[in-house]
Design an enzyme around this catalytic site. Structure first.
Site, mmCIF file in Angstrom:
data_model
loop_
_atom_site.group_PDB
_atom_site.id
_atom_site.type_symbol
_atom_site.label_atom_id
_atom_site.label_comp_id
_atom_site.label_asym_id
_atom_site.label_seq_id
_atom_site.Cartn_x
_atom_site.Cartn_y
_atom_site.Cartn_z
ATOM 1 N N GLY A 263 0.829 -1.200 0.000
ATOM 2 C CA GLY A 263 0.000 0.000 0.000
ATOM 3 C C GLY A 263 0.860 1.245 0.000
ATOM 4 N N GLY B 247 -0.728 4.490 -0.272
ATOM 5 C CA GLY B 247 -1.542 5.689 -0.012
ATOM 6 C C GLY B 247 -0.777 6.528 1.000
ATOM 7 C CB ALA C 286 -1.167 4.671 5.939
ATOM 8 C CG HIS D 281 -19.244 11.888 5.047
ATOM 9 N ND1 HIS D 281 -19.962 13.034 4.838
ATOM 10 C CD2 HIS D 281 -17.982 12.281 5.320
ATOM 11 C CE1 HIS D 281 -19.158 14.074 4.981
ATOM 12 N NE2 HIS D 281 -17.948 13.646 5.276
ATOM 13 C CB SER E 266 -15.579 18.350 1.634
ATOM 14 O OG SER E 266 -14.980 18.702 2.857
ATOM 15 N NE ARG F 96 -16.966 13.213 8.670
ATOM 16 C CZ ARG F 96 -15.857 12.976 8.009
ATOM 17 N NH1 ARG F 96 -15.431 11.741 7.865
ATOM 18 N NH2 ARG F 96 -15.182 13.961 7.481
ATOM 19 C CG HIS G 187 -16.708 8.812 4.128
ATOM 20 N ND1 HIS G 187 -16.309 9.223 2.872
ATOM 21 C CD2 HIS G 187 -15.940 9.495 4.995
ATOM 22 C CE1 HIS G 187 -15.354 10.128 2.997
ATOM 23 N NE2 HIS G 187 -15.099 10.294 4.273
ATOM 24 N NE ARG H 142 -12.439 8.902 9.140
ATOM 25 C CZ ARG H 142 -12.436 9.964 8.331
ATOM 26 N NH1 ARG H 142 -11.744 11.040 8.636
ATOM 27 N NH2 ARG H 142 -13.128 9.941 7.206
ATOM 28 C CG LEU I 74 -6.489 13.069 5.245
ATOM 29 C CD1 LEU I 74 -6.498 14.424 4.545
ATOM 30 C CD2 LEU I 74 -6.201 11.967 4.241
HETATM 31 C C1 LIG Z 1 -14.120 10.977 -0.812
HETATM 32 C C2 LIG Z 1 -13.312 10.907 0.454
HETATM 33 C C3 LIG Z 1 -12.893 12.069 1.079
HETATM 34 C C4 LIG Z 1 -12.154 12.018 2.257
HETATM 35 N N1 LIG Z 1 -11.756 13.174 2.852
HETATM 36 C C5 LIG Z 1 -11.018 13.120 3.980
HETATM 37 C C6 LIG Z 1 -10.572 14.315 4.599
HETATM 38 O O1 LIG Z 1 -10.842 15.426 4.144
HETATM 39 N N2 LIG Z 1 -9.839 14.207 5.730
HETATM 40 C C7 LIG Z 1 -9.518 13.004 6.279
HETATM 41 O O2 LIG Z 1 -8.842 12.964 7.295
HETATM 42 N N3 LIG Z 1 -9.914 11.858 5.686
HETATM 43 C C8 LIG Z 1 -10.643 11.880 4.559
HETATM 44 N N4 LIG Z 1 -11.052 10.716 3.978
HETATM 45 C C9 LIG Z 1 -10.555 9.439 4.490
HETATM 46 C C10 LIG Z 1 -9.114 9.218 4.012
HETATM 47 O O3 LIG Z 1 -8.979 9.682 2.693
HETATM 48 C C11 LIG Z 1 -8.696 7.754 4.043
HETATM 49 O O4 LIG Z 1 -9.071 7.167 5.244
HETATM 50 C C12 LIG Z 1 -7.190 7.648 3.913
HETATM 51 O O5 LIG Z 1 -6.728 8.373 2.805
HETATM 52 C C13 LIG Z 1 -6.751 6.202 3.803
HETATM 53 O O6 LIG Z 1 -5.375 6.186 3.566
HETATM 54 P P1 LIG Z 1 -4.570 4.831 3.570
HETATM 55 O O7 LIG Z 1 -3.163 5.174 3.193
HETATM 56 O O8 LIG Z 1 -4.792 4.107 4.839
HETATM 57 O O9 LIG Z 1 -5.240 3.943 2.410
HETATM 58 P P2 LIG Z 1 -5.450 4.217 0.842
HETATM 59 O O10 LIG Z 1 -5.200 5.609 0.439
HETATM 60 O O11 LIG Z 1 -6.774 3.596 0.517
HETATM 61 O O12 LIG Z 1 -4.311 3.374 0.169
HETATM 62 C C14 LIG Z 1 -4.384 1.976 0.079
HETATM 63 C C15 LIG Z 1 -3.161 1.490 -0.659
HETATM 64 O O13 LIG Z 1 -3.116 0.080 -0.556
HETATM 65 C C16 LIG Z 1 -2.927 -0.511 -1.834
HETATM 66 N N5 LIG Z 1 -3.586 -1.820 -1.764
HETATM 67 C C17 LIG Z 1 -4.799 -2.128 -1.251
HETATM 68 N N6 LIG Z 1 -4.991 -3.459 -1.316
HETATM 69 C C18 LIG Z 1 -3.884 -3.981 -1.875
HETATM 70 C C19 LIG Z 1 -3.482 -5.302 -2.204
HETATM 71 N N7 LIG Z 1 -4.244 -6.360 -1.935
HETATM 72 N N8 LIG Z 1 -2.277 -5.466 -2.796
HETATM 73 C C20 LIG Z 1 -1.472 -4.400 -3.058
HETATM 74 N N9 LIG Z 1 -1.785 -3.137 -2.745
HETATM 75 C C21 LIG Z 1 -2.986 -2.950 -2.159
HETATM 76 C C22 LIG Z 1 -3.512 0.465 -2.804
HETATM 77 O O14 LIG Z 1 -2.900 0.292 -4.061
HETATM 78 C C23 LIG Z 1 -3.128 1.799 -2.144
HETATM 79 O O15 LIG Z 1 -1.819 2.137 -2.515
HETATM 80 C C24 LIG Z 1 -11.816 10.764 2.810
HETATM 81 C C25 LIG Z 1 -12.250 9.596 2.190
HETATM 82 C C26 LIG Z 1 -13.015 9.660 1.036
HETATM 83 C C27 LIG Z 1 -13.533 8.408 0.437
#
Ligand SMILES: Cc1cc2nc3c(=O)[nH]c(=O)nc-3n(C[C@H](O)[C@H](O)[C@H](O)COP(=O)(O)OP(=O)(O)OC[C@H]3O[C@@H](n4cnc5c(N)ncnc54)[C@H](O)[C@@H]3O)c2cc1C
Length: 658
Positions: free
Chosen positions: A61, A63, A65, A287, A305, A351, A422, A456, A462
């Site tokens: 992953g 993203g 994190a 949400h 948002s 929320r 959400h 949450r 984030l």
């Molecule tokens: C529309 C929207 C708006 C939001 N706005 C906000 C905000 O304003 N403020 C806030 O704090 N939060 C917000 N959130 C929540 C926040 O965006 C997410 O909780 C956060 O970005 C998740 O980050 P992450 O790195 O944990 O996962 P993700 O960003 O989902 O990344 C997951 C990663 O894992 C990889 N992956 C997944 N499964 C596999 C697999 N089996 N094999 C290989 N790779 C895999 C993907 O390729 C990706 O790279 C929002 C969410 C949404 C849906």
């Protein structure tokens, strides 16, 4: 009405699960809350820089994190392999985050502090989060902003050049940093740059379009993963000293959600099947401000948002079924129900409260729009007060997005919104070090059961993902790696061979099954069951019914699914088949978890647990714990391990936002 539970250790409860021994976090030092993180960092063992080069870390992953973790571990000198299923880390679902990121900087001088952010988050999570973790999150929050600013993340600034803040639900201070409506994207570019810098330096190797399909556990430790190259179909094994999962949330179990279409549970679910406990799977965030569902063929929902609730006012007509143009409905015929019911927080209630209130008014027949499942979010007053240009400067891209999707101009007519799935607060259970119940398997970001409890607060995902990746994991993982490098795992080790064979067998089954139903049709049906029975309102009867239907659907899926194409090509139907297979198992556990938790908390309204006047009723005497579920085999009852939540620094109260 109140509810009671009877649980006899070891016995089958409700015919569905057994209760096992309690579980506890043993890593948070037993010192006052304020000193815990410093103490843990000091006590955690170190790995000297020369030894780090000999150790291999897998991060799945990229993203927020995962990128932040991989970049920081690479910079520390570890050998990192980073896997993701998109073509670039910049396409991770984190890019979708709009509204902002919290930090206790007190830039507005409105009496904010680390303790207040901690307090708001514990209260906002309805007293179902771990105090130690939440306090650390609040403490680290300020560092994240400094780190992002140093990377060049273009946070919004005030006229004088200082970083600007706005408010999000559930708080009375302004602590949310933002980059217009693109905060996630800008933060991700920062993390991606840090990652690419390490790629150029040779410490991180990235594997694009590689999907993790199995975890390799050797002698009780996580030692590697099995991935499928999604372009060539090749099944590969990657071995390491430690594995980090940063694979995001599982909201797509509901089919319709605001998540990216690819978001899935596969990585964490495969780890769960290998022994990682799954924490609070039923905790889903609904949400309140999403564009309402518009038809049967929709596959995605769009978030507007929460930041819009800073200036937009939420209302419904006072008369049921009033279908006049909203602009023709006079002020005294409108019910600004959040401002009326919660005068202290008004439109900025958390929320869960805002979502439930919207559902209530629509259930009672006051909803607007073609389906009656919508409420107005109105900017007329804000435009009058601030002027159109000021509103556009703050929210312009969100307004444009709304107009493109609905064909209506929100500068002229109120937006229509309705709650949607959400975020998932549930995820793999981790201790204070972010280590799961499998030694050597660490979990960060939305993929872990997280610091948010049953609900949450906005702008805190984030914060958590980046706190985990930049600051927490890089300090705690050393303690584990101080015993590494571990003995090399041979490629023909039975644990490796078994994992690879099980991946190949699943792929083979999907491609040769030759049934009659598409993967998506199963996914959609599962989503309908989950939304209906395990969504905003749950009942014992409904959840039992859902469990029965999910079992039938899963059996039908394996018997009758049809997947076209081959393995040796980019095959989205094949990818989805694997993900839906895992959702069909997760969905059942979510319902079991929801069924056993006979209380209303967060956004999870249990109809059997409500006050005389219909408000949510928690049962702290019975349910102030994290439910950590252990997999015991398909069709076998899972085992529930309870982690008691102890509140020494805040008092558990029935929440009030009035
Ligand atoms: C529309 C929207 C708006 C939001 N706005 C906000 C905000 O304003 N403020 C806030 O704090 N939060 C917000 N959130 C929540 C926040 O965006 C997410 O909780 C956060 O970005 C998740 O980050 P992450 O790195 O944990 O996962 P993700 O960003 O989902 O990344 C997951 C990663 O894992 C990889 N992956 C997944 N499964 C596999 C697999 N089996 N094999 C290989 N790779 C895999 C993907 O390729 C990706 O790279 C929002 C969410 C949404 C849906």
């Amino acid at each position: 009405m109140t509810s009671t539970v009877e649980t006899l250790p070891g016995e089958l409860i409700n015919g569905l699960y057994r209760e096992g021994s309690p579980i506890a976090d043993t890593k948070a030092p037993k010192v006052p809350l304020r000193d815990r993180w410093e103490e843990r960092k000091f006590n955690a063992r170190l790995v000297n820089p020369a030894n780090r080069r000999k150790m291999h870390v897998i991060v799945v992953g990229t993203g927020l994190a995962g990128s932040s973790a991989a970049a920081t571990l690479g910079e520390a000198g570890y050998n990192v392999s980073a896997f993701f299923y998109q073509d670039s880390p910049r396409r991770a679902h984190s890019i979708a985050a709009q509204g902002g990121i919290n930090a206790a900087k007190n830039y507005k001088n409105d009496n904010d502090s680390v303790f207040r952010l901690f307090y708001d988050t514990v209260k906002g999570g309805d007293y179902r989060a771990r105090e130690s973790n939440v306090y650390r999150l609040a403490e680290v929050s300020a560092n994240i902003i400094d780190q992002a600013v140093a990377q060049g993340v273009p946070f919004a600034r005030e006229y004088g050049g200082l970083l600007d803040n706005r408010s999000f639900g559930g708080v009375q201070v302004s602590r949310t940093f933002y980059a217009r409506g693109q905060t996630g994207q800008q933060l991700l570019i920062g993390a991606y740059q840090a990652l690419e810098r390490q790629v150029a330096a040779g410490t991180v190797q990235t594997f694009r379009r590689h999907e993790m399909l199995e975890l390799i556990v050797v002698d009780g430790r996580a030692r590697g993963i099995v991935v499928r190259d999604m372009v060539t179909g090749q099944v590969e094994t990657h071995l390491a000293d430690v594995v980090v999962l940063a694979t995001g949330g599982y909201g797509n179990v509901f089919y319709l959600s605001t998540n990216a279409m690819g978001s899935n549970v596969t990585a964490t679910w495969r780890a769960h099947r290998k022994g990682a406990f799954f924490g609070n799977p039923c905790y889903t965030q609904i949400h309140p401000t999403c564009i309402p569902v518009s038809g049967d063929y929709q596959s995605k929902l769009t978030l507007m948002s929460e930041s819009l609730r800073n200036d937009g006012r939420i209302w419904v007509p006072k008369k049921k079924g009033d279908d006049r143009d909203p602009r023709q409905i006079p002020e005294d015929e409108r019910d600004y129900y959040l401002e009326r019911r919660y005068p202290a927080f008004g439109n900025l209630v958390p929320r869960d409260i805002a979502s439930r209130a919207a559902k209530q008014v629509c259930d009672e027949g006051y909803g607007v729009g073609p389906s009656g499942r919508g409420v107005y979010l109105d900017f007329a007053e804000a435009i009058g007060r601030m002027g159109r240009a000021a509103v556009a400067a703050k929210y312009g891209n969100l307004f444009d997005m709304y107009q493109r999707i609905t064909g209506e101009d929100p500068y002229q007519v109120p937006m229509r919104i309705y709650p949607a799935v959400h975020y998932t607060m549930g995820g793999l259970w981790v201790d204070y070090d972010l280590q799961s119940s499998i030694p050597g398997l660490f979990v960060t970001g939305e993929a872990n059961f997280s610091d948010h409890g049953a609900n949450r607060l906005g702008a805190s995902a984030l914060m958590q993902g980046l706190s985990d990746g930049y600051f927490v994991l890089p300090n705690t993982i050393n303690d584990y790696l101080a015993d590494a490098p571990f003995e090399k795992v041979p490629a023909d080790h039975p644990a490796v061979v078994d994992a690879v064979e099980s991946v190949r067998a699943r792929i083979n089954h999907f491609l040769t099954n030759n049934g009659t139903r598409s993967v998506d049709s199963f996914h959609k049906e599962l989503g309908q069951i989950m939304w209906e029975y395990c969504g905003m309102e749950r009942t014992e009867e409904g959840l039992k019914h859902a469990i029965g239907r999910i079992r039938e659907l899963r059996e039908e899926f394996w018997r009758d699914v049809k997947v076209l194409g081959t393995n040796e090509e980019l095959n989205q139907a094949l990818e989805r088949a694997g993900r839906v297979a895992d959702f069909l198992e997760l969905g059942e556990l979510m319902c079991v978890d929801a069924l056993h938790r006979r209380e209303s908390c967060g956004g999870h309204f249990r109809a059997e647990s409500q006050t005389e006047d219909g408000e949510a009723l928690r049962h702290d005497d019975q349910f102030a714990y994290v439910a950590a579920w252990e997999w015991t085999g398909l069709g076998e009852p899972p085992v529930l391990h309870k982690e008691d939540l102890v509140y020494e620094n805040v008092e558990m109260k029935q929440r009030s936002y009035k």
